[in-house]
Design an enzyme around this catalytic site. Structure first.
Site, PDB file in Angstrom:
ATOM      1  N   SER A 154     -60.218  22.156  22.821  1.00 36.68           N
ATOM      2  CA  SER A 154     -61.289  22.604  23.707  1.00 36.68           C
ATOM      3  C   SER A 154     -60.800  23.354  24.935  1.00 36.68           C
ATOM      4  CB  SER A 154     -62.116  21.406  24.143  1.00 36.68           C
ATOM      5  OG  SER A 154     -61.316  20.518  24.899  1.00 36.68           O
ATOM      6  N   HIS A 214     -65.993  20.940  18.181  1.00 42.65           N
ATOM      7  CA  HIS A 214     -66.143  22.272  18.784  1.00 42.65           C
ATOM      8  C   HIS A 214     -66.205  23.359  17.715  1.00 42.65           C
ATOM      9  CE1 HIS A 214     -66.065  21.637  23.111  1.00 42.65           C
ATOM     10  NE2 HIS A 214     -65.138  20.711  22.935  1.00 42.65           N
ATOM     11  N   LYS A 221     -73.181  18.966  20.548  1.00 40.10           N
ATOM     12  CA  LYS A 221     -72.732  20.288  21.012  1.00 40.10           C
ATOM     13  C   LYS A 221     -73.608  21.356  20.355  1.00 40.10           C
ATOM     14  CE  LYS A 221     -68.218  18.938  22.689  1.00 40.10           C
ATOM     15  NZ  LYS A 221     -67.435  17.789  22.191  1.00 40.10           N
TER      16      LYS A 221
END
Ligand SMILES: *Cc1c(COP(=O)(O)O)cnc(C)c1O
Length: 399
Positions: free
Chosen positions: A182, A210, A241
């Site tokens: 990240s 991610h 997310k």
């Protein structure tokens, strides 16, 4: 007794404040999106994990509202007592389909998925081989397991091979990596990792938090991007997310593994079921991903424009194609001061982004991390680039 304890905490808190490491919460006064309200002001948001811009998408909020009216608010139960609905089963099925796996188990968060995956699967006689820069929840999850732990240098395949050799006497081995790291937006070297896994007989677990929803041709994740869908044994990921941004996570993979986790995984057995409105909204997100490639295309366009624009301005930005775009200050002695100062000035210009410095990133590796979103318009990206041009010059980050 508390008096003395409180005093110690007070002085420790003062110390981290003095070191500039104190984390303040910035309070939003409205929904998450490309433009947010902070401190009575509207600013453009370049630091959310809202990659597909679905966090406040009307289709998703409507699905949550509809599910709330039909199913009520919560279940007041763990899954195996009276906390499983047809929605939970449907979401697990559809996540498996999306990820290309055999089965999926939901958790309240990916933090719980990672906290509950290693301990039940890998005993004292087994080995976990884990990337140095893996997410905190993997580090904690690995700590809970009795298996031997081998930490390899970040994305260093020689180091991974060395650790695999050292773990050859173990009964079972599992390589564990973030799919996307990240702080850099770098992707794990999955083809090489899978090759080494074959050579040294190890399983592979990828935390794709991610990546799920937007990486790879149809957004399935890093395993799709690298064409190793059948070579990854376990995926952990988040619904918090790209997939709507509310809450929830899962572990997905081989069916015996998932079945075993349903029997043994402690965050699953001893923590409440995911609220139905989140299941309903997540199902809507998966439907959008099946039927409407627009968010994926827009995100790709936005990240390319933002990255390309910053590079054109002369910023130290690596080539790449992930929505995480770090702006480095590697040529500057005072990298941390520039990163902190620039992010403060950018906020005054209406651009919200965060500067990271040691110890969050290595010394000398201070950066401003931007995150592109499908929610950004072309005009908003133009404004971001203009602000970077102005503030970057002020700090001597560009000529
Ligand atoms: C965000 C993140 C998590 C935690 O996800 P939650 O669902 O918010 O608990 C776990 N692993 C990685 C790699 C992440 O980026």
């Amino acid at each position: 007794m508390y008096g003395k304890f409180g005093e110690v905490l007070r002085s420790e808190l003062d110390a981290i404040r003095e070191q500039g490491l104190y984390k303040d919460e910035r309070v939003l006064e409205g929904p998450q999106g490309a433009e947010i309200s902070v401190g009575g002001r509207k600013v453009l948001n370049f630091c959310a994990n809202n990659y597909l811009g679905l966090a406040a998408d009307p289709r998703v909020t409507e699905a949550a509202r509809r599910t709330l009216s039909e199913w009520g608010y919560g279940l007041s139960s763990v899954r195996f007592i009276c906390g499983t609905t047809t929605l939970h089963k449907q979401l697990e099925r559809e996540l498996s389909e999306f990820l290309g796996t055999e089965d999926t188990i939901l958790y309240a968060a990916c933090f719980d998925a990672n906290g509950g995956v290693f301990e039940p699967l890998l005993e004292k006689d087994s080995a976990i081989i884990t990337d140095q820069l893996n997410h905190a929840s993997i580090i904690d999850g690995v700590r809970l397991a009795k298996a031997q732990r081998h930490i390899y240098l970040h994305s260093d395949m020689d180091s991974l091979e060395e650790k695999l050799k050292a773990a050859q006497s173990a009964k079972f081995r599992m390589i564990v990596t973030d799919g996307v790291f990240s702080m850099d937006g770098h992707l794990a070297k999955l083809p090489e990792i899978c090759d080494l896994a074959d050579k040294y007989e190890a399983m592979v677990l990828v935390d794709d938090s991610h990546a799920t929803g937007f990486t790879g041709p149809t957004g399935r994740g890093t395993h799709e991007k690298f064409d190793v869908i059948d070579r990854v044994d376990v995926i952990t990921t988040t619904l918090g997310k790209a997939l709507g941004g509310a809450l929830g996570g899962c572990t997905s993979g081989k069916k015996e593994i998932i079945e075993w986790l349903r029997q043994k995984s402690r965050p699953y057995l001893f923590s409440n079921s995911l609220p139905m409105m989140i299941c309903g909204a997540a199902l809507e997100v998966l439907k959008i991903l099946r039927e409407d490639p627009t968010p994926l295309k827009t995100l790709e366009h936005n990240q390319a424009r933002l990255r390309g624009g910053l590079r054109e301005l002369g910023f130290d930005v690596d080539e790449g194609d992930h929505a995480i775009i770090p702006v480095h200050f590697r040529q500057h002695e005072d990298d941390a001061i520039i990163a902190q100062g620039m992010s403060a000035d950018l906020l005054a210009e209406g651009i919200y982004c965060i500067g990271f410095s040691f110890p969050v990133v290595p010394r000398g590796g201070a950066r401003i991390r931007l995150q592109a979103s499908a929610a950004h318009t072309d005009e908003q990206i133009t404004r971001c680039l203009a602000a970077f041009a102005k503030i970057g010059k002020k700090y001597g980050a560009i000529g």
